[in-house]
Scaffold this motif. Structure first.
Motif, PDB file in Angstrom:
ATOM      1  N   GLN A 159       0.808  -1.225   0.000  1.00  0.00           N
ATOM      2  CA  GLN A 159       0.000   0.000   0.000  1.00  0.00           C
ATOM      3  C   GLN A 159       0.837   1.269   0.000  1.00  0.00           C
ATOM      4  N   PHE A 160       2.098   1.158   0.423  1.00  0.00           N
ATOM      5  CA  PHE A 160       2.842   2.387   0.718  1.00  0.00           C
ATOM      6  C   PHE A 160       4.025   2.587  -0.234  1.00  0.00           C
ATOM      7  N   ASP A 161       4.246   3.867  -0.597  1.00  0.00           N
ATOM      8  CA  ASP A 161       5.416   4.227  -1.399  1.00  0.00           C
ATOM      9  C   ASP A 161       6.651   4.347  -0.518  1.00  0.00           C
ATOM     10  N   ILE A 162       6.443   4.798   0.727  1.00  0.00           N
ATOM     11  CA  ILE A 162       7.575   5.044   1.625  1.00  0.00           C
ATOM     12  C   ILE A 162       7.194   4.594   3.040  1.00  0.00           C
ATOM     13  N   ILE A 163       8.085   3.836   3.663  1.00  0.00           N
ATOM     14  CA  ILE A 163       7.961   3.580   5.104  1.00  0.00           C
ATOM     15  C   ILE A 163       9.026   4.409   5.797  1.00  0.00           C
ATOM     16  N   TRP A 164       8.597   5.146   6.823  1.00  0.00           N
ATOM     17  CA  TRP A 164       9.506   6.022   7.570  1.00  0.00           C
ATOM     18  C   TRP A 164       9.483   5.573   9.020  1.00  0.00           C
ATOM     19  N   SER A 165      10.636   5.534   9.678  1.00  0.00           N
ATOM     20  CA  SER A 165      10.621   5.184  11.099  1.00  0.00           C
ATOM     21  C   SER A 165      11.846   5.777  11.776  1.00  0.00           C
ATOM     22  N   GLU A 166      11.625   6.834  12.568  1.00  0.00           N
ATOM     23  CA  GLU A 166      12.742   7.489  13.266  1.00  0.00           C
ATOM     24  C   GLU A 166      12.760   7.030  14.722  1.00  0.00           C
ATOM     25  N   GLY A 167      13.865   6.427  15.113  1.00  0.00           N
ATOM     26  CA  GLY A 167      14.078   6.058  16.521  1.00  0.00           C
ATOM     27  C   GLY A 167      13.137   4.995  17.033  1.00  0.00           C
ATOM     28  N   ALA A 168      12.649   4.122  16.184  1.00  0.00           N
ATOM     29  CA  ALA A 168      11.637   3.180  16.659  1.00  0.00           C
ATOM     30  C   ALA A 168      11.820   1.741  16.169  1.00  0.00           C
ATOM     31  N   ILE A 169      12.585   1.520  15.111  1.00  0.00           N
ATOM     32  CA  ILE A 169      12.674   0.150  14.583  1.00  0.00           C
ATOM     33  C   ILE A 169      13.337  -0.785  15.598  1.00  0.00           C
ATOM     34  N   PHE A 170      14.098  -0.207  16.536  1.00  0.00           N
ATOM     35  CA  PHE A 170      14.743  -1.052  17.553  1.00  0.00           C
ATOM     36  C   PHE A 170      13.717  -1.843  18.358  1.00  0.00           C
ATOM     37  N   VAL A 171      12.475  -1.358  18.419  1.00  0.00           N
ATOM     38  CA  VAL A 171      11.446  -2.033  19.224  1.00  0.00           C
ATOM     39  C   VAL A 171      11.226  -3.467  18.718  1.00  0.00           C
ATOM     40  N   VAL A 172      11.155  -3.634  17.409  1.00  0.00           N
ATOM     41  CA  VAL A 172      11.011  -4.999  16.867  1.00  0.00           C
ATOM     42  C   VAL A 172      12.361  -5.601  16.482  1.00  0.00           C
ATOM     43  N   GLY A 173      13.382  -4.752  16.366  1.00  0.00           N
ATOM     44  CA  GLY A 173      14.698  -5.206  15.910  1.00  0.00           C
ATOM     45  C   GLY A 173      14.876  -4.815  14.450  1.00  0.00           C
ATOM     46  N   PHE A 174      16.086  -4.401  14.127  1.00  0.00           N
ATOM     47  CA  PHE A 174      16.385  -3.842  12.795  1.00  0.00           C
ATOM     48  C   PHE A 174      16.067  -4.849  11.675  1.00  0.00           C
ATOM     49  N   ASP A 175      16.590  -6.057  11.807  1.00  0.00           N
ATOM     50  CA  ASP A 175      16.413  -7.028  10.714  1.00  0.00           C
ATOM     51  C   ASP A 175      14.950  -7.438  10.573  1.00  0.00           C
ATOM     52  N   ARG A 176      14.298  -7.655  11.722  1.00  0.00           N
ATOM     53  CA  ARG A 176      12.885  -8.070  11.663  1.00  0.00           C
ATOM     54  C   ARG A 176      12.012  -6.971  11.059  1.00  0.00           C
ATOM     55  N   GLY A 177      12.276  -5.726  11.430  1.00  0.00           N
ATOM     56  CA  GLY A 177      11.511  -4.606  10.857  1.00  0.00           C
ATOM     57  C   GLY A 177      11.670  -4.560   9.345  1.00  0.00           C
ATOM     58  N   LEU A 178      12.931  -4.664   8.902  1.00  0.00           N
ATOM     59  CA  LEU A 178      13.183  -4.633   7.450  1.00  0.00           C
ATOM     60  C   LEU A 178      12.440  -5.768   6.745  1.00  0.00           C
ATOM     61  N   ARG A 179      12.460  -6.941   7.368  1.00  0.00           N
ATOM     62  CA  ARG A 179      11.871  -8.137   6.741  1.00  0.00           C
ATOM     63  C   ARG A 179      10.345  -8.051   6.721  1.00  0.00           C
ATOM     64  N   GLU A 180       9.759  -7.756   7.880  1.00  0.00           N
ATOM     65  CA  GLU A 180       8.291  -7.842   7.989  1.00  0.00           C
ATOM     66  C   GLU A 180       7.581  -6.633   7.376  1.00  0.00           C
ATOM     67  N   TRP A 181       8.183  -5.462   7.472  1.00  0.00           N
ATOM     68  CA  TRP A 181       7.508  -4.272   6.967  1.00  0.00           C
ATOM     69  C   TRP A 181       7.540  -4.196   5.443  1.00  0.00           C
ATOM     70  N   LYS A 182       8.453  -4.974   4.832  1.00  0.00           N
ATOM     71  CA  LYS A 182       8.605  -4.926   3.370  1.00  0.00           C
ATOM     72  C   LYS A 182       7.300  -5.253   2.659  1.00  0.00           C
ATOM     73  N   ARG A 183       6.495  -6.135   3.216  1.00  0.00           N
ATOM     74  CA  ARG A 183       5.255  -6.534   2.541  1.00  0.00           C
ATOM     75  C   ARG A 183       4.277  -5.351   2.423  1.00  0.00           C
TER      76      ARG A 183
END
Ligand code: SAM
Length: 249
Positions: free
Chosen positions: A106-130
């Protein structure tokens, strides 16, 4: 007697930002997204009270879904959007960033300042990609070691608070392994820790030391925050927040 999570949230009350960041860095990261879709659909994850959300609204013609799981900051964001007359472009959403019930692509851009650490960097990159459209962009900030051989007290603090912290190079490698191209990265200036974050946070620490005098549990939360600030004052050359801008392959 307040529960400790309330003391924690009280520390952050009234701060312009809830983590390191600054408008100049948001502008710079956005400039790395080229070509930028017109009227992009943006997902701002861990938006807090919206410091970067309002920058993104000003800098683009897009719409923004602003996700956080703490309702008071979403309420602040909602009210500010109303005052600015841009409520139709900003949708606050109370959700867990680890389980966002949103349709895919749905999204052209995902933005996340100071927050991806909550789920972990790699997991955020992997799961948010969809959630990204094909070829969509992701821009996140993450704490990273800037120098090796960290002093023992600094290393112990981070090992306790965020053992997943890595070097910039390790994060760049992870980005490629998760199937993104790297559009650019840069370290945020040290002022981004102080101006909208540590300086007002330290003022709250001083007020709350007096307010909770004699309450050892509450004071332990307050003093842990002071320790974090003191370590940064002493050792900022060793670590920083880094903006990583990437594109889904
Ligand atoms: C360090 S703050 C950053 C806020 C904002 N982006 C900024 O830079 O000012 C992290 C934010 O993530 C939110 N958060 C923490 N855990 C979350 C979760 N599981 N789901 C969604 N948001 C969460 C917090 O409420 C907080 O607003």
């Amino acid at each position: 007697m307040p529960v400790l999570s309330e003391v924690f949230y009280e520390l952050f009350t009234g701060l312009p930002r809830q983590g390191p960041g600054d408008s100049g860095s948001t502008v710079k990261a956005l400039s790395l997204i080229t070509p930028r879709p017109t009227a992009p659909r943006i997902l701002d994850i861990g938006c807090g009270s919206g410091a970067q959300t309002f920058d993104l609204a000003r800098l683009t013609d897009g719409t923004i879904v602003a996700v956080d799981n703490y309702q008071p900051v979403l309420e602040t964001l909602r009210q500010r959007a109303a005052v600015l007359g841009i409520s139709q472009r900003i949708t606050p959403m109370n959700a867990d960033m680890g389980d966002m019930q949103l349709p895919s692509h749905q999204f052209d851009i995902i933005w996340s300042e100071g927050a991806i650490f909550v789920v972990g960097f790699d997991r955020g990159l992997r799961e948010w990609k969809r959630l990204l459209k094909p070829g969509g962009y992701m821009a996140v900030t993450e704490a990273a070691w800037l120098k090796p051989d960290q002093p023992a007290d600094l290393f112990e603090f981070w090992n306790r608070e965020y053992p997943a912290i890595r070097s910039v190079g390790q994060n760049l490698k992870a980005i490629e392994e998760e199937g993104y191209s790297i559009e650019g990265h840069f370290t945020l200036p040290d002022s981004s820790w102080w101006d909208g974050y540590y300086t007002p946070l330290e003022a709250n620490v001083q007020t709350m030391r007096l307010k909770y005098a004699g309450n050892e549990d509450a004071l332990s939360v307050v003093e842990a925050t002071q320790l974090e600030i003191d370590l940064h004052r002493k050792y900022s050359a060793y670590y920083g927040y880094v903006f990583f801008v990437m594109r889904a392959l």
